[in-house]
Enzyme design. Structure first.
Site, PDB file in Angstrom:
ATOM      1  N   CYS A 118       3.187   5.207  10.067  1.00  0.00           N
ATOM      2  CA  CYS A 118       3.897   4.474   9.190  1.00  0.00           C
ATOM      3  C   CYS A 118       5.364   4.669   8.913  1.00  0.00           C
ATOM      4  O   CYS A 118       6.240   3.851   9.288  1.00  0.00           O
ATOM      5  CB  CYS A 118       3.395   4.855   7.653  1.00  0.00           C
TER       6      CYS A 118
ATOM      7  N   GLU B  23       0.797  -1.347  -0.012  1.00  0.00           N
ATOM      8  CA  GLU B  23       0.010  -0.090  -0.150  1.00  0.00           C
ATOM      9  C   GLU B  23       0.874   1.321   0.013  1.00  0.00           C
ATOM     10  O   GLU B  23       1.749   1.305   0.887  1.00  0.00           O
ATOM     11  CB  GLU B  23      -0.959  -0.024   1.262  1.00  0.00           C
TER      12      GLU B  23
ATOM     13  N   PHE C 196       8.197  16.178  -0.507  1.00  0.00           N
ATOM     14  CA  PHE C 196       8.706  15.898   0.836  1.00  0.00           C
ATOM     15  C   PHE C 196      10.090  16.262   1.159  1.00  0.00           C
ATOM     16  O   PHE C 196      10.953  15.938   1.881  1.00  0.00           O
ATOM     17  CB  PHE C 196       9.006  14.223   1.089  1.00  0.00           C
TER      18      PHE C 196
ATOM     19  N   LEU D 217      -0.739   4.593  -0.085  1.00  0.00           N
ATOM     20  CA  LEU D 217      -1.568   5.800  -0.045  1.00  0.00           C
ATOM     21  C   LEU D 217      -1.319   6.497   1.317  1.00  0.00           C
ATOM     22  O   LEU D 217      -0.720   5.932   2.336  1.00  0.00           O
ATOM     23  CB  LEU D 217      -3.083   5.456  -0.093  1.00  0.00           C
TER      24      LEU D 217
END
Ligand code: UGA
Length: 384
Positions: free
Chosen positions: A213, A104, A202, A106
């Site tokens: 995360c 994943e 970022f 997202l």
């Protein structure tokens, strides 16, 4: 319930195609592809806790999954987990159940658009027909598909999160140096980001990364490397820089307020980033705990997180920016919620005991804040 923009209306629009059950048996009867999306929180050692994944296997054994089913691992799991699951399936007599890794990517708060318009979909398999079945599910998205082995797919996930976290710690250290030498990190990041090899994403300096995360996955990758005998030195620094970054605000406040004991400090924004009510590893928690330890009165406002006092004993909750800031000796912008950034700063200034404003996300215009009468300090920018 979780807060995720757009999710409620999406679920209403598609309610006829959604069904929910606590019975795995019932679900297996109606499904071919079975996504495992359980959480894999860190254990005390920093390894990922796979107990929920193993519980799924136990339940599949009890209900009797078969060759019709393909298990798809969405949960973030250490490299090698797929092979372990394969072996566990064999041992449980479920060797004919298919398996694919489909990590994943997202982001919370942007989950729907990230899902519908992904940069890539990564699929790892042990047998091509299982990967083909997963790829077919994603066909409507017309996304770039990367097909690979299970261990490589698992590693793409960890390496991506670790690299993004490294970018943030890197720009935070550049910001700290900028403060020393009188440069502005926002301009430096813009100048760097225009280099296509670096890219602009970022590179926002701030009070450190949080969430469920990055902290967990960076630690898990470091641990994974360590378990195989490799010391991942760079990631050790990424984590340490992040921890120190969360605490730097305390020194900035001390510089302006002399002592923090008995002072009242407003924290504006608590969630680990805007667009979510997730408080896991939020920088605000560390900051609040440090301030309380200094004897400071901490009054916090967040548009969606209203239970701060349950998370850190001693935080007082305010129901608006105005209420948090009134009478405060300093305000710290911790999470750049639009509603906070768009506050009436010009009138708030007069309600404060001392107008010290620490912008932990460089979300405000320094000159404008100075013109309002604030003693403004951002991250990696010279104060006006
Ligand atoms: C992150 C990744 O971005 C996703 O690709 C990944 O799927 C997800 O983890 C996951 O593994 O499930 P998320 O944790 O939702 O997504 O949030 P991010 O938007 O990545 O932000 C993480 C933290 O970094 C936040 O605290 C944010 O404030 C901080 N950040 C982000 C910065 O300090 N500077 C930046 O430039 C960007």
């Amino acid at each position: 319930p979780i807060y995720e923009p757009g999710l409620d209306s999406l679920m209403v629009d598609h309610r006829e195609r959604l069904s929910y059950t606590l019975s795995l048996d019932q679900m297996l009867g109606r499904s071919d592809v079975v996504f495992i999306a359980v959480d894999t929180p860190p254990t005390y050692s920093g390894d990922a806790d796979l107990s929920r994944v193993m519980t799924v296997l136990d339940e599949l054994e009890a209900t009797g999954a078969d060759s019709r089913h393909i298990l798809v691992m969405k949960s973030t799991v250490p490299v090698g987990t797929g092979e372990r699951v394969r072996a566990e399936l064999e041992a449980r007599g479920l060797g004919n159940v298919g398996y694919a890794s489909n990590p994943e990517f997202l982001k919370e708060g942007a989950a729907i658009e990230d899902f519908l318009d992904p940069d890539r979909v990564v699929i790892g398999d042990f047998a091509p027909e299982h990967g083909d079945a997963v790829e077919a599910l994603y066909a409507p998205l017309e996304a770039r598909i990367v097909r690979t082995t299970v261990p490589s797919a698992e590693m793409v996930k960890y390496a991506s999160n670790a690299f993004l976290a490294t970018k943030i710690s890197f720009i935070n250290e550049i910001a700290n140096v900028c403060e020393e030498v009188g440069a502005d990190v926002s301009v430096v990041a813009e100048g760097m980001g225009l280099d296509q090899r670096i890219g602009p994403a970022f590179l926002r300096a701030g009070v450190g990364f949080g969430g469920s995360c990055f902290p967990k996955d960076v630690t898990a990758l470091k641990q994974l490397a360590g378990n195989s005998g490799y010391h991942f030195q760079l990631l050790t620094s990424v984590i340490e820089v992040n921890e120190l970054q969360k605490r730097r605000v305390v020194n900035k406040l001390k510089k302006h307020l002399d002592t923090l004991e008995g002072r009242r400090v407003a924290l504006l924004g608590l969630a680990f980033k805007p667009g979510t009510d997730d408080m896991r590893e939020a920088s605000s928690l560390v900051l609040a705990a440090r301030l309380l330890a200094e004897g400071t009165r901490v009054v916090a406002f967040d548009p969606v997180v209203t239970n701060a006092g349950d998370l850190v004993h001693g935080i007082e909750s305010a129901d608006s920016v105005e209420a948090a800031v009134a009478g405060a000796d300093a305000a710290v912008l911790v999470t750049e919620w639009k509603s906070i950034v768009d506050s009436q700063w010009g009138s708030l200034v007069d309600t404060m005991a001392t107008p010290v404003l620490i912008d932990g996300r460089n979300a405000l215009d320094p000159d404008e804040m100075a013109a309002h009468g604030y003693t403004y300090e951002g991250v990696g920018r010279t104060s006006p």
